[in-house]
Write an enzyme that holds these catalytic residues in place. Structure first.
Site, PDB file in Angstrom:
ATOM      1  N   GLU A 152       0.833  -1.163   0.017  1.00  0.00           N
ATOM      2  CA  GLU A 152       0.072   0.101  -0.110  1.00  0.00           C
ATOM      3  C   GLU A 152       0.776   1.243  -0.035  1.00  0.00           C
ATOM      4  O   GLU A 152       0.369   2.198   0.756  1.00  0.00           O
ATOM      5  CB  GLU A 152      -0.854  -0.065   1.139  1.00  0.00           C
ATOM      6  CG  GLU A 152      -2.026  -1.202   1.165  1.00  0.00           C
ATOM      7  CD  GLU A 152      -2.849  -0.906   2.062  1.00  0.00           C
ATOM      8  OE1 GLU A 152      -2.777   0.023   3.101  1.00  0.00           O
ATOM      9  OE2 GLU A 152      -4.148  -1.776   1.928  1.00  0.00           O
ATOM     10  N   GLU A 254      -5.262  -9.050   1.237  1.00  0.00           N
ATOM     11  CA  GLU A 254      -6.085  -8.838   2.594  1.00  0.00           C
ATOM     12  C   GLU A 254      -7.561  -8.843   2.049  1.00  0.00           C
ATOM     13  O   GLU A 254      -7.988  -8.276   1.038  1.00  0.00           O
ATOM     14  CB  GLU A 254      -6.031  -7.586   3.159  1.00  0.00           C
ATOM     15  CG  GLU A 254      -4.550  -7.305   3.775  1.00  0.00           C
ATOM     16  CD  GLU A 254      -4.406  -5.943   4.367  1.00  0.00           C
ATOM     17  OE1 GLU A 254      -5.373  -5.249   4.345  1.00  0.00           O
ATOM     18  OE2 GLU A 254      -3.299  -5.780   4.853  1.00  0.00           O
TER      19      GLU A 254
END
Length: 451
Positions: A152, A254
């Protein structure tokens, strides 16, 4: 006594050879021995979270405590966000291998990573030394499924400036793995599921003529399926369209929206269906232990583990959902994708920075990288002495895959010029070497039996 030693050795050898490595072909993962397609069924695993950072793979008691619950869930993979590369991980990785569980490892730690605020400075020799030290430690294990070069990093416009540096890390990691003679281990990137950056990021990290600078797998952190959603009310259908021609394995690094608890995990049926298997290769549920963000499957208190309804629901979904048969309609692709076009949203150069010269000794297999674990504060070390000095001429011998340094117990971060080229110890981990030892012991035992 000899018999007991033989039994002990046979147990060791069988554990070393107990799990097949996972390889990439087209846009899918494959078991390197059986040839079967491999789907990730896993959880994200970092007990304590970032606030109480500990290495769960270095603590044998923690590993043995949790692996029984991994088995109860029916998973085959865990993702670990941070490890201490000064410690030994053999016992835990062996325990996981015996349970049929693979590890996807993020190579960064909170203070050793590419930063959004100053990506150029955080991409330095000391940082790469930490990355390479983690690779050396985990490349020896067949159940190391892959490495993430970043997580990220790109999540808004200003952070796009970091993209070339993350891609440079991918190149450096793949080059290091190849030059050191390790088996081919997938290197990837885990992306935030931000609509405007999810697809261009995936294309960017998988484009260009240099295959060493292209990722081998792409993870998406996606929380769009909440409660009893569907392919269309979540973003799953859109992502299937966006990545229909994506040439490397794609999976959810995720997933598991917690807007409704307990989580029903109804998305499991979709993820492991033929409706998605042509593009996706499974995913990792966030997360194993209950932390401040309230996504846990279990509550940890010392040696005590208490499962919750989320755990039971996920277990039930995995039990009733089988993987697609055959190859799942995978894309038999080679090469990368086209780079994303520049726009007012995506404006990233296709040129990536050169490796800091001080790190060339590691890339060329001349010096053993020394890790400093969670004590590595290296994000501002671009001005460290030796960061951009090519000192490869100071080294004469090469390091092979079967020669590696024992985990360093160094407590201070050294500068780029203070690397330990002579710290290599000959610890053999190659399966062929173990196999040779195995045959020698068998021959010895046979000879004794004839006496």
């Amino acid at each position: 006594m000899l018999f007991r030693s033989l039994v002990t050795y046979l147990s060791l050898v069988s554990s070393v050879l107990s799990i097949a490595s996972i390889k990439v072909e087209g846009n899918a993962f494959w078991d390197s021995e059986s040839g079967d397609r491999f789907y990730i069924r896993g959880v994200d695993y970092q007990p304590g979270g970032s606030s109480e950072l500990e290495d769960p793979l270095a603590d044998t008691n923690v590993c043995e405590r949790d692996v029984k619950y991994f088995q109860e869930l029916g998973i085959n993979t865990i993702r670990v966000y941070s490890i201490d590369n000064t410690k030994n991980h053999t016992e835990c990785m062996d325990t996981l291998a015996k349970a049929g569980i693979y590890v996807i490892l993020d190579v960064n730690t909170p203070h050793s990573s590419i930063t959004r605020s100053d990506a150029a400075c955080s991409y330095n020799t000391d940082y790469l030394q930490e990355v390479f030290a983690s690779i050396v430690e985990f490349a020896q294990f067949d159940n190391t499924l892959g490495f993430f070069a970043g997580n990220e990093v790109i999540n808004d416009g200003p952070s796009l400036e970091a993209a070339p540096y993350v891609k440079a890390v991918v190149r450096d990691m793949k080059t290091f793995i190849k030059n050191r003679g390790f088996r081919t281990i997938p290197v990837g990137y885990s992306a935030a599921s931000v609509d405007e950056y999810r697809l261009p990021s995936g294309l960017y990290f998988n484009c260009g003529d240099d295959d060493m600078a292209r990722i081998d797998m792409y993870g998406i952190n996606d929380y769009s399926w909440c409660g009893d959603a569907s392919m269309t009310t979540s973003q799953y259908s859109q992502q299937m369209k966006d990545f229909a021609n994506y040439t490397v394995p794609l999976f959810f690094s995720e997933f598991g929206c917690n807007a409704k608890r307990p989580r029903p995990f109804s998305e499991i049926e979709a993820i492991y269906s033929t409706e998605m298997s042509s593009v996706f290769s499974g995913g990792l549920v966030y997360e194993y232990s209950e932390e401040a963000s309230n996504y846990g499957l279990v509550e940890l208190k010392g040696d005590s583990v208490t499962t919750n309804d989320d755990f039971d629901n996920l277990k039930s979904q995995f039990e009733k959902t089988k993987n697609p048969s055959g190859d799942g309609g995978y894309l038999k692709s080679t090469g990368g994708n086209k780079c994303p076009p520049k726009s007012n949203i995506w404006n990233v150069t296709e040129e990536i920075p050169d490796t800091p010269k001080g790190a060339l000794k590691y890339l060329k297999g001349l010096a053993e990288p020394t890790g400093h674990g969670f004590d590595a504060y290296v994000q501002g070390n671009c001005n460290a002495k030796g960061n951009n000095v090519d000192d490869t001429g100071n080294y004469t011998s090469s390091i092979t895959a079967s020669s590696r340094a024992s985990p360093s117990q160094t407590s201070q971060v050294s500068s780029s010029s203070a690397t330990s080229a002579n710290s290599t110890s000959s610890k053999k981990n190659d399966a062929a070497v173990e196999g040779a030892g195995f045959l020698s012991v068998i021959a010895l035992a046979a000879g004794i039996a004839l006496l």
